[in-house]
Write a protein that holds these residues in place. Structure first.
Motif, mmCIF file in Angstrom:
data_model
loop_
_atom_site.group_PDB
_atom_site.id
_atom_site.type_symbol
_atom_site.label_atom_id
_atom_site.label_comp_id
_atom_site.label_asym_id
_atom_site.label_seq_id
_atom_site.Cartn_x
_atom_site.Cartn_y
_atom_site.Cartn_z
ATOM 1 N N TRP A 114 10.370 54.270 11.165
ATOM 2 C CA TRP A 114 11.471 53.740 11.974
ATOM 3 C C TRP A 114 11.631 54.661 13.184
ATOM 4 C CZ3 TRP A 114 17.181 55.000 10.596
ATOM 5 C CH2 TRP A 114 18.017 54.607 11.654
ATOM 6 N N PHE A 115 11.120 54.197 14.327
ATOM 7 C CA PHE A 115 11.185 54.952 15.573
ATOM 8 C C PHE A 115 12.507 54.664 16.276
ATOM 9 C CE2 PHE A 115 10.236 54.538 20.262
ATOM 10 C CZ PHE A 115 10.403 55.882 20.540
ATOM 11 N N LYS A 116 13.212 55.721 16.679
ATOM 12 C CA LYS A 116 14.506 55.592 17.351
ATOM 13 C C LYS A 116 14.326 55.901 18.841
ATOM 14 C CE LYS A 116 16.643 57.624 13.235
ATOM 15 N NZ LYS A 116 17.542 58.694 12.734
ATOM 16 N N PRO A 117 14.280 54.896 19.695
ATOM 17 C CA PRO A 117 14.097 55.155 21.129
ATOM 18 C C PRO A 117 15.215 55.997 21.735
ATOM 19 C CG PRO A 117 13.704 52.839 20.612
ATOM 20 C CD PRO A 117 14.316 53.457 19.395
ATOM 21 N N ARG A 188 33.473 55.947 10.804
ATOM 22 C CA ARG A 188 32.146 56.539 10.957
ATOM 23 C C ARG A 188 31.639 57.157 9.653
ATOM 24 N NH1 ARG A 188 30.536 57.457 16.273
ATOM 25 N NH2 ARG A 188 32.078 56.815 17.822
ATOM 26 N N HIS A 189 30.334 57.094 9.500
ATOM 27 C CA HIS A 189 29.637 57.768 8.409
ATOM 28 C C HIS A 189 28.517 58.585 9.041
ATOM 29 C CE1 HIS A 189 26.885 58.343 5.004
ATOM 30 N NE2 HIS A 189 27.927 58.139 4.227
ATOM 31 N N PRO A 190 28.260 59.806 8.581
ATOM 32 C CA PRO A 190 27.299 60.679 9.272
ATOM 33 C C PRO A 190 25.853 60.201 9.241
ATOM 34 C CG PRO A 190 28.065 61.681 7.229
ATOM 35 C CD PRO A 190 28.953 60.511 7.490
ATOM 36 N N THR A 191 25.492 59.332 8.285
ATOM 37 C CA THR A 191 24.108 58.849 8.244
ATOM 38 C C THR A 191 24.070 57.319 8.266
ATOM 39 O OG1 THR A 191 24.034 58.916 5.814
ATOM 40 C CG2 THR A 191 23.319 60.892 6.996
ATOM 41 N N GLN A 192 25.002 56.697 8.963
ATOM 42 C CA GLN A 192 25.078 55.239 8.996
ATOM 43 C C GLN A 192 23.829 54.636 9.622
ATOM 44 O OE1 GLN A 192 28.838 53.644 10.271
ATOM 45 N NE2 GLN A 192 27.933 51.762 11.050
ATOM 46 N N LYS A 193 23.259 53.651 8.939
ATOM 47 C CA LYS A 193 22.061 52.977 9.417
ATOM 48 C C LYS A 193 22.450 51.765 10.262
ATOM 49 C CE LYS A 193 19.231 55.769 7.409
ATOM 50 N NZ LYS A 193 20.233 56.836 7.225
ATOM 51 N N PRO A 194 21.633 51.416 11.266
ATOM 52 C CA PRO A 194 21.944 50.253 12.108
ATOM 53 C C PRO A 194 21.757 48.952 11.344
ATOM 54 C CG PRO A 194 19.812 51.173 12.705
ATOM 55 C CD PRO A 194 20.415 52.120 11.710
ATOM 56 N N LEU A 195 22.582 47.986 11.655
ATOM 57 C CA LEU A 195 22.503 46.692 11.000
ATOM 58 C C LEU A 195 21.149 46.028 11.224
ATOM 59 C CD1 LEU A 195 24.068 44.598 9.359
ATOM 60 C CD2 LEU A 195 24.998 43.703 11.508
ATOM 61 N N ALA A 196 20.558 46.238 12.385
ATOM 62 C CA ALA A 196 19.246 45.638 12.679
ATOM 63 C C ALA A 196 18.186 46.091 11.690
ATOM 64 C CB ALA A 196 18.828 45.982 14.107
ATOM 65 N N LEU A 197 18.256 47.345 11.252
ATOM 66 C CA LEU A 197 17.271 47.871 10.313
ATOM 67 C C LEU A 197 17.397 47.181 8.959
ATOM 68 C CD1 LEU A 197 15.086 50.042 9.658
ATOM 69 C CD2 LEU A 197 16.967 51.501 8.890
ATOM 70 N N LEU A 198 18.616 47.107 8.428
ATOM 71 C CA LEU A 198 18.809 46.484 7.115
ATOM 72 C C LEU A 198 18.597 44.988 7.164
ATOM 73 C CD1 LEU A 198 19.388 48.046 4.518
ATOM 74 C CD2 LEU A 198 19.958 49.344 6.568
ATOM 75 N N THR A 199 18.911 44.369 8.284
ATOM 76 C CA THR A 199 18.655 42.935 8.431
ATOM 77 C C THR A 199 17.165 42.651 8.304
ATOM 78 O OG1 THR A 199 20.593 42.639 9.846
ATOM 79 C CG2 THR A 199 18.872 40.969 9.989
ATOM 80 N N ARG A 200 16.353 43.465 8.940
ATOM 81 C CA ARG A 200 14.901 43.275 8.871
ATOM 82 C C ARG A 200 14.389 43.497 7.451
ATOM 83 N NH1 ARG A 200 10.709 45.832 13.247
ATOM 84 N NH2 ARG A 200 12.423 45.097 14.590
ATOM 85 N N ILE A 201 14.857 44.541 6.814
ATOM 86 C CA ILE A 201 14.406 44.862 5.459
ATOM 87 C C ILE A 201 14.753 43.750 4.473
ATOM 88 C CG2 ILE A 201 14.920 46.373 3.502
ATOM 89 C CD1 ILE A 201 15.063 48.691 5.548
ATOM 90 N N ILE A 202 16.001 43.289 4.517
ATOM 91 C CA ILE A 202 16.452 42.268 3.563
ATOM 92 C C ILE A 202 15.787 40.929 3.847
ATOM 93 C CG2 ILE A 202 18.474 40.968 2.786
ATOM 94 C CD1 ILE A 202 20.096 43.569 3.188
ATOM 95 N N THR A 203 15.615 40.579 5.112
ATOM 96 C CA THR A 203 14.919 39.345 5.469
ATOM 97 C C THR A 203 13.481 39.370 4.977
ATOM 98 O OG1 THR A 203 16.304 39.067 7.440
ATOM 99 C CG2 THR A 203 14.236 37.850 7.387
ATOM 100 N N ALA A 204 12.841 40.529 5.098
ATOM 101 C CA ALA A 204 11.428 40.648 4.743
ATOM 102 C C ALA A 204 11.170 40.537 3.252
ATOM 103 C CB ALA A 204 10.878 41.978 5.252
ATOM 104 N N SER A 205 12.131 40.914 2.413
ATOM 105 C CA SER A 205 11.796 41.099 1.001
ATOM 106 C C SER A 205 12.719 40.406 0.007
ATOM 107 C CB SER A 205 11.748 42.599 0.691
ATOM 108 O OG SER A 205 12.926 43.264 1.109
#
Length: 260
Positions: A114-117, A188-205
């Motif tokens: 997961w590359f973070k621009p 806020r949470h110190p390690t909160q993941k972006p919704l786009a990342l979890l959306t892709r993961i859940i859609t994929a699997s």
């Protein structure tokens, strides 16, 4: 599961041990990196000591490994026969997790970068700038089958991913920006993941109607993505503040399912 979601503000292992075998179609886990008492980070342009909380304290190499092996063993029991597990982490945690998964008999399907621009700079100027995290995708054993939504990953719309070519196979390096401010409107949470990342993961699997589990729920991003995609969600976090934050986000997701 009769409700859209269920969250537990309790000890992770206490809850997992009470859950029935083969309960979940997919598990996403973002376990503690265990660096809060040994590392530094960039915050608001300044070099600061990492202190996410005692839950993220390093206990030593062996103890950290045993912790990871213990929760991974529980997740293996909780996965349905054809379910899959995603584990997210930096180099502090992903390598012991991968080793433990191999010891337990998981079959690793992919490791994703997961590359973070928009990653934060390295202010010490002593190392390369950390601009990625790793994801390991695995099924519970080599004989298991697994679901992969190949068409959605190949032909889906990913306009902000500068590495994804339209109508070409999705590769194992994903360009997804770090969590945007609008996703932190409830807190806020110190390690909160972006919704786009979890959306892709859940859609994929997963399929619509599947049950998704997150044993280290944090701010509830996994649950938000699951609900918006028509899945059900179970999450655990031992921090009451983060559970309250997740509850707000999950309720908002149910009320605004057209977001995705």
């Amino acid at each position: 599961m009769d409700t859209d979601y269920q969250i537990f503000n309790q000890d992770n292992f206490e809850v997992m041990q009470k859950l029935a075998d083969e309960s979940f179609d997919m598990i996403f886990a973002d376990p503690p990196y265990m660096i809060s008492n040994v590392g530094t980070s960039c915050q608001n342009g300044k070099l600061v000591s990492i202190n996410k909380g005692r839950w993220d304290y390093c206990q030593g190499v062996e103890a950290n490994f045993e912790f990871h092996k213990r929760w991974l063993k529980e997740c293996q029991r909780l996965l349905k026969p054809n379910g899959t597990l995603w584990v997210s982490g930096t180099y502090h945690s992903i390598h012991p997790c991968g080793y433990a998964m191999q010891q337990l008999g998981y079959h690793i399907l992919n490791d994703i970068i997961w590359f973070k621009p928009n990653a934060s700079p390295n202010l010490s100027c002593k190392y390369f700038t950390a601009s990625h995290e790793s994801l390991v995708w695995a099924r519970k054993n080599k004989k298991a089958k697994h679901y992969f939504n190949y068409a959605a990953m190949k032909d889906g719309d990913f306009p902000k991913d500068i590495l994804k070519k339209p109508h070409h196979q999705m590769r194992s390096v994903w360009a997804i920006a770090a969590t945007p401010p609008e996703e932190k409107k409830f807190g806020r949470h110190p390690t909160q993941k972006p919704l786009a990342l979890l959306t892709r993961i859940i859609t994929a699997s997963t399929h619509e109607g599947d049950v998704v589990f997150d044993p280290f729920m944090g701010s509830g991003t996994t649950g938000v993505a699951a609900l918006k995609l028509g899945r059900k969600f179970v999450g655990i976090d031992n921090n009451a503040e983060y559970c309250r934050l997740a509850e707000k986000r999950l309720q908002d997701a149910l009320n605004n399912k057209t977001f995705l």
